[in-house]
Every structure is written in structure tokens, then in C-alpha cells.
Design a protein around this motif. Structure first.
Motif, mmCIF file in Angstrom:
data_model
loop_
_atom_site.group_PDB
_atom_site.id
_atom_site.type_symbol
_atom_site.label_atom_id
_atom_site.label_comp_id
_atom_site.label_asym_id
_atom_site.label_seq_id
_atom_site.Cartn_x
_atom_site.Cartn_y
_atom_site.Cartn_z
ATOM 1 N N SER A 317 2.976 -9.606 -14.465
ATOM 2 C CA SER A 317 2.161 -8.319 -14.664
ATOM 3 C C SER A 317 0.729 -8.406 -14.363
ATOM 4 C CB SER A 317 2.050 -7.925 -16.116
ATOM 5 O OG SER A 317 1.483 -8.834 -16.863
ATOM 6 N N GLU A 318 0.132 -9.834 -14.138
ATOM 7 C CA GLU A 318 -0.917 -9.938 -13.700
ATOM 8 C C GLU A 318 -0.891 -11.014 -12.664
ATOM 9 O OE1 GLU A 318 -4.052 -10.850 -16.721
ATOM 10 O OE2 GLU A 318 -2.820 -9.559 -18.182
ATOM 11 N N LEU A 319 -1.659 -10.683 -11.447
ATOM 12 C CA LEU A 319 -1.585 -11.735 -10.222
ATOM 13 C C LEU A 319 -3.035 -11.711 -9.610
ATOM 14 C CD1 LEU A 319 -0.255 -13.626 -8.368
ATOM 15 C CD2 LEU A 319 0.408 -11.520 -7.028
ATOM 16 N N SER A 320 -3.560 -12.808 -9.488
ATOM 17 C CA SER A 320 -4.797 -12.876 -8.692
ATOM 18 C C SER A 320 -4.824 -13.913 -7.560
ATOM 19 C CB SER A 320 -6.315 -13.493 -9.825
ATOM 20 O OG SER A 320 -7.091 -13.425 -9.065
ATOM 21 N N LEU A 321 -4.985 -13.371 -6.388
ATOM 22 C CA LEU A 321 -5.155 -13.796 -5.073
ATOM 23 C C LEU A 321 -6.518 -13.924 -4.488
ATOM 24 C CD1 LEU A 321 -1.700 -13.063 -3.801
ATOM 25 C CD2 LEU A 321 -2.436 -15.042 -4.473
ATOM 26 N N ASN A 322 -7.693 -13.667 -5.340
ATOM 27 C CA ASN A 322 -8.755 -13.593 -4.945
ATOM 28 C C ASN A 322 -9.286 -14.731 -4.187
ATOM 29 O OD1 ASN A 322 -11.788 -13.680 -4.968
ATOM 30 N ND2 ASN A 322 -11.971 -12.268 -6.763
ATOM 31 N N SER A 323 -10.058 -14.637 -3.028
ATOM 32 C CA SER A 323 -10.589 -15.486 -2.269
ATOM 33 C C SER A 323 -9.552 -16.329 -1.848
ATOM 34 C CB SER A 323 -11.617 -16.273 -3.184
ATOM 35 O OG SER A 323 -12.714 -15.437 -3.498
ATOM 36 N N ASN A 324 -8.721 -15.673 -1.279
ATOM 37 C CA ASN A 324 -7.690 -16.444 -0.296
ATOM 38 C C ASN A 324 -7.588 -15.983 1.068
ATOM 39 O OD1 ASN A 324 -5.709 -18.579 -1.767
ATOM 40 N ND2 ASN A 324 -6.311 -16.937 -3.311
ATOM 41 N N ARG A 325 -6.832 -16.533 1.959
ATOM 42 C CA ARG A 325 -6.887 -16.175 3.079
ATOM 43 C C ARG A 325 -5.467 -15.287 3.525
ATOM 44 N NH1 ARG A 325 -8.006 -22.366 5.771
ATOM 45 N NH2 ARG A 325 -10.051 -22.503 4.575
ATOM 46 N N LEU A 326 -5.150 -14.326 3.030
ATOM 47 C CA LEU A 326 -3.973 -13.362 3.167
ATOM 48 C C LEU A 326 -3.936 -12.723 4.518
ATOM 49 C CD1 LEU A 326 -3.801 -11.726 -0.239
ATOM 50 C CD2 LEU A 326 -2.799 -14.012 0.387
ATOM 51 N N THR A 327 -5.206 -12.261 4.884
ATOM 52 C CA THR A 327 -5.238 -11.543 6.324
ATOM 53 C C THR A 327 -4.186 -10.269 6.208
ATOM 54 O OG1 THR A 327 -3.476 -12.557 7.450
ATOM 55 C CG2 THR A 327 -5.887 -13.454 7.605
ATOM 56 N N ASN A 328 -4.322 -9.225 7.110
ATOM 57 C CA ASN A 328 -3.553 -8.093 7.221
ATOM 58 C C ASN A 328 -2.007 -8.318 6.934
ATOM 59 O OD1 ASN A 328 -5.650 -6.378 7.494
ATOM 60 N ND2 ASN A 328 -5.883 -6.527 9.323
ATOM 61 N N GLU A 329 -1.585 -9.465 7.561
ATOM 62 C CA GLU A 329 -0.192 -9.664 7.323
ATOM 63 C C GLU A 329 0.307 -10.041 6.113
ATOM 64 O OE1 GLU A 329 -2.146 -10.997 9.715
ATOM 65 O OE2 GLU A 329 -1.534 -10.436 11.717
ATOM 66 N N GLY A 330 -0.527 -10.813 5.199
ATOM 67 C CA GLY A 330 -0.432 -10.947 4.002
ATOM 68 C C GLY A 330 -0.337 -9.771 3.190
ATOM 69 N N ALA A 331 -1.304 -8.829 3.406
ATOM 70 C CA ALA A 331 -1.434 -7.487 2.806
ATOM 71 C C ALA A 331 -0.133 -6.765 2.943
ATOM 72 C CB ALA A 331 -2.647 -6.917 2.976
ATOM 73 N N ILE A 332 0.298 -6.757 4.013
ATOM 74 C CA ILE A 332 1.386 -5.782 4.390
ATOM 75 C C ILE A 332 2.816 -6.552 3.610
ATOM 76 C CG2 ILE A 332 2.845 -5.327 6.605
ATOM 77 C CD1 ILE A 332 0.489 -5.125 8.062
ATOM 78 N N SER A 333 2.884 -7.871 3.632
ATOM 79 C CA SER A 333 4.032 -8.347 2.936
ATOM 80 C C SER A 333 3.876 -7.791 1.415
ATOM 81 C CB SER A 333 4.070 -9.736 3.065
ATOM 82 O OG SER A 333 4.169 -10.219 4.298
ATOM 83 N N LEU A 334 2.810 -7.942 0.839
ATOM 84 C CA LEU A 334 2.670 -7.551 -0.569
ATOM 85 C C LEU A 334 2.716 -6.088 -0.826
ATOM 86 C CD1 LEU A 334 -0.566 -9.576 -1.474
ATOM 87 C CD2 LEU A 334 1.911 -10.178 -2.394
ATOM 88 N N ALA A 335 2.339 -5.326 0.209
ATOM 89 C CA ALA A 335 2.337 -3.750 0.136
ATOM 90 C C ALA A 335 3.995 -3.614 0.062
ATOM 91 C CB ALA A 335 1.770 -3.264 1.310
ATOM 92 N N ASP A 336 4.806 -4.088 0.850
ATOM 93 C CA ASP A 336 6.234 -3.873 0.750
ATOM 94 C C ASP A 336 6.723 -4.263 -0.280
ATOM 95 O OD1 ASP A 336 6.263 -2.808 3.590
ATOM 96 O OD2 ASP A 336 6.694 -5.185 4.491
ATOM 97 N N ALA A 337 6.376 -5.181 -0.967
ATOM 98 C CA ALA A 337 6.838 -5.709 -2.577
ATOM 99 C C ALA A 337 6.400 -4.826 -3.457
ATOM 100 C CB ALA A 337 6.134 -7.128 -2.526
ATOM 101 N N LEU A 338 5.325 -4.126 -3.302
ATOM 102 C CA LEU A 338 4.709 -3.106 -4.365
ATOM 103 C C LEU A 338 5.613 -1.972 -4.554
ATOM 104 C CD1 LEU A 338 0.932 -3.352 -4.136
ATOM 105 C CD2 LEU A 338 2.295 -4.382 -5.997
ATOM 106 N N THR A 339 6.391 -1.630 -3.425
ATOM 107 C CA THR A 339 7.009 -0.488 -3.417
ATOM 108 C C THR A 339 8.385 -0.421 -4.319
ATOM 109 O OG1 THR A 339 8.275 -1.190 -1.530
ATOM 110 C CG2 THR A 339 6.266 0.199 -0.978
ATOM 111 N N SER A 340 8.667 -1.649 -4.468
ATOM 112 C CA SER A 340 9.947 -1.923 -5.485
ATOM 113 C C SER A 340 9.441 -2.520 -6.873
ATOM 114 C CB SER A 340 11.243 -2.406 -4.566
ATOM 115 O OG SER A 340 10.503 -3.924 -4.134
ATOM 116 N N ASN A 341 8.345 -3.064 -6.923
ATOM 117 C CA ASN A 341 8.087 -4.002 -8.152
ATOM 118 C C ASN A 341 8.018 -2.849 -9.320
ATOM 119 O OD1 ASN A 341 5.705 -5.150 -9.787
ATOM 120 N ND2 ASN A 341 6.895 -6.734 -9.067
ATOM 121 N N ASN A 342 8.457 -3.360 -10.518
ATOM 122 C CA ASN A 342 7.954 -2.624 -11.691
ATOM 123 C C ASN A 342 7.481 -3.355 -12.728
ATOM 124 O OD1 ASN A 342 9.529 -0.322 -10.643
ATOM 125 N ND2 ASN A 342 11.670 -1.301 -10.780
#
Length: 422
Positions: A317-342
Motif C-alpha cells: 500500500s506504500e512505496l517510496s522510490l524517492n531520489s532514484n534514477r527511474l527516468t521516463n522509461e521507469g515511470a512508464i512501466s510504473l504507470a502501466d502497473a497503476l492501471t491494474s493495481n488495486n
């Protein structure tokens, strides 16, 4: 010495710590803190009650009710001297803490449930007095010793005392930001194997190497009570070695009680992230909060995290990736996961090198997510496309002809970055 009028006036102004409900603020927090103007006034009040007896019966009642109210039994001590940035050479005498602990142990050992001695220059010698209070007390359940000068001897004193008392009643212990070292942390791990009642343990930044922290993680294979663990910022001989992350992940695999885990500043990259996701989140379904702040998680690591988030059995229920090197590619991957995560309710992606592509993808995903209530994106670069996407999502039409969508999220920290007004 503080006079009677001074002590009485001090207690009268601390309405939040008194038992007088007619003057107490109804909205006062349940953990009200009695904070005298100085620790000397606190000690002087005890001395006058116990020795010189200059206080009247009414004043004595105020001291008891004001300091030892049974419904708000929190003691927070803050010495007059400010902590030095160099914790090993704080210009603070421990005599005040020593005297206070002795008075509490002698007169009111069961008066407090929470004792907060953070940032007071407490050293190894003073630990004997604090533990003497713990031995006498049957009420203290939380002890905060963070930001002091406690070393190996002081930590061993804590461990030995708690072992003798079979954990006593203590359920929360913070030793964060103390120069404890490896040996004492290993001894603490042995204590954890006895399965004491301790539920919350913070040993972040205690100058312990990863081997000592692996001992802590391994002890949780036999410990079924600990639910909240912080092991931030270990010492590492080789900054390029991720094997320690793998060992920690394997050690945590067999534990089923842990609910919250903080592993900030472990220099974790893609390989370490993969093993963490495989062994912790896939095997330990009870984990609900994971903090990986200030690691080196990249877009590949974000993909591993996304796979776990899309698992139907994910309870995070809580995830912190503050101050990591995700870049846009990582954000897009996480965005795809958010559409189905409950399950995810709090997500921190601050300072993760995001620009328009990643921020727009997150905006599109958040619009269809039904559980997320706090999102942190400060420290990223909001271009025109990202601003427009989030403005529309928040119901701020960029143009009159543009529609707006209502976003059911309670906390967004990046509003000033996208606000259409100056």
C-alpha cells in the motif's frame, strides 16, 4: 532553583498535558507532550516535592496531574544545548538525563508509556541510568534514543537489559543515527531471535556494515513479532557490490510478520531490485510498506517493481522510490502497473529524473486508478505537456472548450509546479 510560582505557572500553561478537561483542547493529540521551559525546571520541581517541600498540596497535585496524566503519558526531553552536527563531540552534559532517570525510577517508574530522549547527547555511560528506569518500569512501551552518542557498549547494555527482562514491555525502539557499529548490532540480532515483544525497530545509519544487517534479517526467520524495521544507510566496503542486497532479500524471504521495511541508501540497482522483488514481495505477502529512498534503482529496476504491482495478490500500500534514477522509461512501466493495481495508496516518485513523457504517462494512469490517495512528484521537470495533462486531470481546463476530469487523490505535492496561476 525554580521558585514555586514559576513551577505553578509553568504547569498552568501546559493545558494539553493536564487532566483538567475544562481547559484542555478537545482536539489535542492523544500523545500530548509535557515540555518544561528547561530540563532544569523539571528536575527542580521533583526536588522541591521530594526534599524541600516548598510546594503546597495544590501545587503538588498540579505536578502529579500535569506531568503524569494517565491518559497522555508521554515524556519528551529536550536539553537546552542544541545538538552539534558532529554527534561524537556534542557539548552537552548527561547529568540532567541521569538525574531525571533516577528521579523517575525512584518516584514514578510506571508514570510514562513513551520516553523520547532523541538528540540529547546520551552516551554509553548514561545508558545505565536509562536501563535502570526500564528495569523498574512496567509501563514504558516506546523508547526513542535516536541521534545520540550511543556506541557499542551502550547498545550492548540495552540488549543485555532487554534479554534479562525477556524484552520487558518494550514494543518500539529507535537507535537511529548512533555510532553503534557491527558487534553490537550482531548481539541485537541474537536478542531478536528470542522473539521478544518488540514490534518496531529503527537501526538506520548506525555505522553497521551489511553483514551485521544480514544477521538482523536472518534473525527474523525466527522472530514473529517484529512488524516495522528500518535498516537505512549501511556501511559498504565496495559500493559496486550488490550481493548484500541479494543476501538481505533471501534472509527476509522466510519472515511472515514484517509489514513495513525501510532500506534507504543501500546503493541498490537493477540486480538488487530484482532479488528484492522476488524474495520479499512475492514470498512475503504481508509486507504493506517498502521504502527504497536514495538508492540507484533505474528503469530496469522499475520494471521488476511493476511486475510485482500487477500481481493480483500484491498487498503493498506504500512505496517510496524517492531520489532514484527511474527516468521516463521507469515511470512508464510504473504507470502501466497503476492501471491494474488495486492496493497502492501512497506512491513517492520525487526526484526521479522525470520529464513530460513519464509525467504524462503517470497522469493517464492515475486517472483510472481507484486506490491511490497520495502521490509525490516534486523535484521532477514539468514541461508544457505534463502541466496540461495534470491540469486537465485535476479539473483545471486549460482552455474553455477543454473538459476536466475529477481526480480522487487526497495529497499531491506538486500542485505549485502545475498551477495555472502565478
Amino acid at each position: 532553583m525554580t521558585d514555586v510560582k514559576g513551577v505553578s505557572g509553568l504547569l498552568d500553561t501546559k493545558h494539553a498535558a493536564r487532566g483538567d478537561s475544562s481547559k484542555a483542547d478537545k482536539k489535542a493529540p492523544s500523545r500530548a507532550v509535557y515540555m518544561p521551559a528547561s530540563i532544569k525546571e523539571f528536575i527542580d520541581a521533583f526536588n522541591m516535592v521530594g526534599e524541600e517541600k516548598k510546594l503546597s498540596a495544590k501545587d503538588l497535585e498540579r505536578v502529579h496531574d500535569g506531568i503524569f496524566n494517565p491518559f497522555r503519558r508521554t515524556l519528551a526531553v529536550e536539553l537546552d544545548a542544541k545538538p552539534s552536527p558532529v554527534r561524537r563531540s556534542m557539548p552537552v552534559s548527561n547529568q540532567a538525563v541521569t538525574t531525571l532517570m533516577g528521579l523517575m525510577a525512584d518516584k514514578f517508574p510506571n508514570a510514562f508509556r513513551i520516553v523520547d530522549l532523541a538528540h540529547n547527547g546520551v552516551d554509553d555511560k548514561t545508558m545505565q541510568d536509562i536501563m535502570a528506569l526500564l528495569i523498574r518500569s512496567r509501563s514504558i512501551i516506546e523508547l526513542n534514543l535516536s541521534g545520540n552518542c550511543i556506541g557499542r557498549t551502550g547498545c550492548n547494555t540495552i540488549t543485555q537489559t532487554l534479554t534479562t527482562l525477556n524484552g520487558a514491555y518494550l514494543t518500539s525502539l529507535s537507535l537511529r543515527n548512533n555510532p553503534i557499529g557491527d558487534d553490537a548490532i550482531r548481539n541485537l540480532a541474537k536478542f531478536l531471535r528470542t522473539n521478544p515483544p518488540l514490534r518496531v525497530l529503527d537501526i538506520g545509519n548506525v555505522e553497521a556494515g551489511t553483514i551485521a544487517l544480514i544477521h538482523i534479517a536472518s534473525s527474523l526467520q525466527e522472530n514473529t513479532n517484529l512488524t516495522d524495521l528500518s535498516i537505512d544507510r549501511p556501511l559498504k566496503a565496495d559500493s559496486n557490490d550488490e550481493e548484500t542486497s541479494v543476501h538481505l532479500a533471501k534472509a527476509f524471504r522466510c519472515n511472515k510478520s514484517l509489514k513495513r521495511l525501510s532500506m534507504g541508501k543501500h546503493r541498490m540497482r537493477a540486480h538488487g531490485t530484482m532479488w528484492m522483488m522476488e524474495y520479499i514481495l512475492k514470498w512475503n505477502k504481508g509486507l504493506t510498506a517498502l521504502d527504497l529512498v536514495s538508492n540507484q534503482v533505474c528503469s530496469c529496476g522499475a520494471e521488476y517493481i511493476s511486475k510485482v504491482l500487477t500481481d493480483k495478490d500484491c498487498n503493498l500500500s506504500e512505496l517510496s522510490l524517492n531520489s532514484n534514477r527511474l527516468t521516463n522509461e521507469g515511470a512508464i512501466s510504473l504507470a502501466d502497473a497503476l492501471t491494474s493495481n488495486n492496493s497502492l495508496e501512497i506512491l513517492d516518485l520525487s526526484y526521479t529524473d522525470l520529464t513530460d513523457d513519464g509525467l504524462v504517462a503517470l497522469a493517464n494512469a492515475v486517472g483510472s486508478n481507484v486506490t491511490l490517495r497520495t502521490l509525490r512528484l516534486s523535484g521532477n521537470t514539468f514541461g508544457s505537456r505534463a502541466k496540461k495533462a495534470w491540469q486537465r486531470l485535476l479539473g483545471w481546463p486549460v482552455k474553455e472548450e477543454d473538459g476536466g476530469h475529477f481526480l480522487d487523490v487526497e495529497s499531491l505535492d506538486f500542485i505549485p509546479l502545475i498551477a495555472p496561476f502565478p
